[in-house]
Scaffold this active site. Sequence first.
Site, PDB file in Angstrom:
ATOM      1  N   ASN A 110      -9.679  15.589  18.000  1.00 17.68           N
ATOM      2  CA  ASN A 110      -9.220  16.932  17.627  1.00 17.68           C
ATOM      3  C   ASN A 110      -8.489  16.837  16.295  1.00 17.68           C
ATOM      4  O   ASN A 110      -7.901  15.803  15.977  1.00 17.68           O
ATOM      5  CB  ASN A 110      -8.261  17.456  18.708  1.00 17.68           C
ATOM      6  N   HIS A 112      -5.364  18.745  14.389  1.00 14.39           N
ATOM      7  CA  HIS A 112      -4.249  19.650  14.670  1.00 14.39           C
ATOM      8  C   HIS A 112      -3.463  19.860  13.380  1.00 14.39           C
ATOM      9  O   HIS A 112      -3.144  18.891  12.688  1.00 14.39           O
ATOM     10  CB  HIS A 112      -3.356  19.051  15.759  1.00 14.39           C
ATOM     11  N   SER A 139      -3.126  16.240  11.610  1.00 14.05           N
ATOM     12  CA  SER A 139      -3.337  14.989  12.345  1.00 14.05           C
ATOM     13  C   SER A 139      -4.699  15.029  13.020  1.00 14.05           C
ATOM     14  O   SER A 139      -5.067  16.047  13.604  1.00 14.05           O
ATOM     15  CB  SER A 139      -2.283  14.828  13.453  1.00 14.05           C
ATOM     16  N   ASP A 148      -2.305  18.072  22.613  1.00 18.49           N
ATOM     17  CA  ASP A 148      -1.783  17.671  21.302  1.00 18.49           C
ATOM     18  C   ASP A 148      -0.908  16.421  21.357  1.00 18.49           C
ATOM     19  O   ASP A 148      -0.022  16.243  20.512  1.00 18.49           O
ATOM     20  CB  ASP A 148      -0.989  18.824  20.648  1.00 18.49           C
TER      21      ASP A 148
HETATM   22  C1  GAR Z   1      -7.637  24.433  11.555  1.00 23.67           C
HETATM   23  O1  GAR Z   1      -6.487  24.572  10.773  1.00 23.67           O
HETATM   24  C2  GAR Z   1      -7.378  23.480  12.695  1.00 23.67           C
HETATM   25  O2  GAR Z   1      -6.515  22.436  12.368  1.00 23.67           O
HETATM   26  C3  GAR Z   1      -6.721  24.394  13.700  1.00 23.67           C
HETATM   27  O3  GAR Z   1      -7.438  25.608  13.616  1.00 23.67           O
HETATM   28  C4  GAR Z   1      -7.952  25.738  12.286  1.00 23.67           C
HETATM   29  C5  GAR Z   1      -9.438  25.977  12.395  1.00 23.67           C
HETATM   30  O4  GAR Z   1      -9.967  26.313  11.147  1.00 23.67           O
HETATM   31  N1  GAR Z   1      -6.773  23.856  15.014  1.00 23.67           N
HETATM   32  C6  GAR Z   1      -5.865  24.071  15.942  1.00 23.67           C
HETATM   33  O5  GAR Z   1      -4.881  24.788  15.773  1.00 23.67           O
HETATM   34  C7  GAR Z   1      -6.112  23.386  17.268  1.00 23.67           C
HETATM   35  N2  GAR Z   1      -5.041  23.605  18.164  1.00 23.67           N
HETATM   36  P1  GAR Z   1     -11.529  26.251  10.901  1.00 23.67           P
HETATM   37  O6  GAR Z   1     -12.198  27.057  12.016  1.00 23.67           O
HETATM   38  O7  GAR Z   1     -11.710  26.922   9.558  1.00 23.67           O
HETATM   39  O8  GAR Z   1     -11.960  24.808  10.907  1.00 23.67           O
END
Ligand code: GAR
Length: 208
Positions: A110, A112, A139, A148
């Site tokens: 994942n 985060h 991360s 997480d």
């Molecule tokens: C990203 O910033 C990712 O790190 C976060 O969601 C966004 C997705 O953007 N993920 C989380 O918060 C997971 N808990 P994207 O759809 O443009 O890749």
Amino acid sequence: MKPDRLPVVVLISGRGSNLKSILDAVAAGLPAEVCAVISNRPGAGGLAHAAAAGVPTEVVDHTRFATREAFEAALTGAIDRHAPGLVVLAGFMRVLGPEFVRHYRGRLINIHPALLPAFPGLDTHRRAIEAGAAEHGASVHFVTEEVDAGPVIHQARVPVLPGDTPEALAARVLEQEHRLYPEVIGWIAEGRVRLEGDRVVREKRAAG
Ligand code: GAR
């Protein structure tokens, strides 16, 4: 599929900019192949990135299942049809249960948007600013049962600047995410990083 490429399934829920960075890296020679992109939301913008790259897409809509277990059983079925060596959560916004996580242990990662263990959960950019953090970032970690909290493989750091808004900080972090995630997927594809017990083990060179 080329035999020297790690088969990867990517799970998304939204716009898919991290997915796009992975697809671009694969096109540029990352030794992985994205076999499928699966979204839990029918309208996820990222599905278009997959289609544009000629990658099969599937929707497993969590709202159509009575329980999380039923949703995850369907999701597991959809993933395992592609026999992936790695399952990549890229903005996948459902918490995954223990059975699912155990099934993919060591091959589920994942990204985060925080420097874990700081700021697990949601709304990380606003919380980092409000906490007065000097640094923030992203991360990539192996997914374990606690949300997480799995072993961190690698992080990217950015400064928190005076007057930062959550949006400005999120954009600075996202730029780093797009570099970080393909890099880590490359390490895993080359056998340079793996999960052993609760530890991340790193090899200096790829096996073979
Ligand atoms: C990203 O910033 C990712 O790190 C976060 O969601 C966004 C997705 O953007 N993920 C989380 O918060 C997971 N808990 P994207 O759809 O443009 O890749």
